[in-house]
Write an enzyme that holds these catalytic residues in place. Sequence first.
Site, PDB file in Angstrom:
ATOM      1  N   TYR A 126      -4.462 -33.704   3.064  1.00  0.00           N
ATOM      2  CA  TYR A 126      -5.909 -33.533   2.984  1.00  0.00           C
ATOM      3  C   TYR A 126      -6.582 -34.295   4.119  1.00  0.00           C
ATOM      4  CZ  TYR A 126      -6.299 -38.341   1.497  1.00  0.00           C
ATOM      5  OH  TYR A 126      -6.219 -39.699   1.486  1.00  0.00           O
ATOM      6  N   ASP A 164     -11.057 -40.197   5.458  1.00  0.00           N
ATOM      7  CA  ASP A 164      -9.643 -40.417   5.176  1.00  0.00           C
ATOM      8  C   ASP A 164      -8.867 -39.146   5.490  1.00  0.00           C
ATOM      9  OD1 ASP A 164      -7.405 -41.790   4.362  1.00  0.00           O
ATOM     10  OD2 ASP A 164      -7.693 -41.411   2.232  1.00  0.00           O
TER      11      ASP A 164
END
Length: 264
Positions: free
Chosen positions: A70, A81
């Site tokens: 992701y 992130d």
Amino acid sequence: MPLAWLEAILLSTAVVFAQTPAPSAISAPSDVAAPPADATKTPSGLATKVIIPGTGKDHPGKEEAVTVNYTEWTADGKMFDSTVARGKPVTVVVNRLIPGLGEGLRLMVVGETRRLWVPESLAYKGAAGRPAGTLVFDVTLLDLPTRAPADVKAPPPDVQRTSSGLAYKVLTPGTGTRHPKSVDQVTVHYTGWTTDGKMFDSSLTRGQPSTFPLDRVIPGWTEGMKLMVVGEKVRFWIPQNLAYQGRQPPFGMLVFDVELINIQ
């Protein structure tokens, strides 16, 4: 379980994935500021769009572990992130994620990449120190690692067998050179199934690797772990006489996927 005394260690439900910033930025998509017209919206307010269709058929359950890659951005295009930037996917449990991410994952199948626009009400809800506002995720569902493998009923022809009757197959080669000894402690991730495909134990669903001494587990585990090196992932078919010997459940042959993380 390999150890009767092993306790589950649960992660906070507020955890998304790793909270450490990724080492290098990945550019935000052009539609990061708001969902495009062709995005689909759920009753909760989550917006999603399939970027790459998947090859699987099954959707993850609420309490199921998933392996994903992701990248996450805030709506102004700042990356927060990314496992892609770190070069290593993560395995997490769906119901321990922020609600919008968990909902989005349950819409997906293995092999699929989907973009999620998660409103603040389904994300961190204004919590201090967390990203505010809408968050945008590009998520690829790589695996459902606690689902029983296709060869759970019996060892396939390409397995290796030991003189005791233990069958095993290397799924991922390791990076280490040292093999554990009976007196060592090992840290592992594992999932165990009976041959009818029922999962009876998994460190993945607890969100934490397990550490135990090799002389305190069933004989098939002791023998099998001594064949492994750090970083290796192996599937074991352990006959009943090397498991619980019919004295307690689970009965019969047991199948384990085991990843050796560390040797102490």
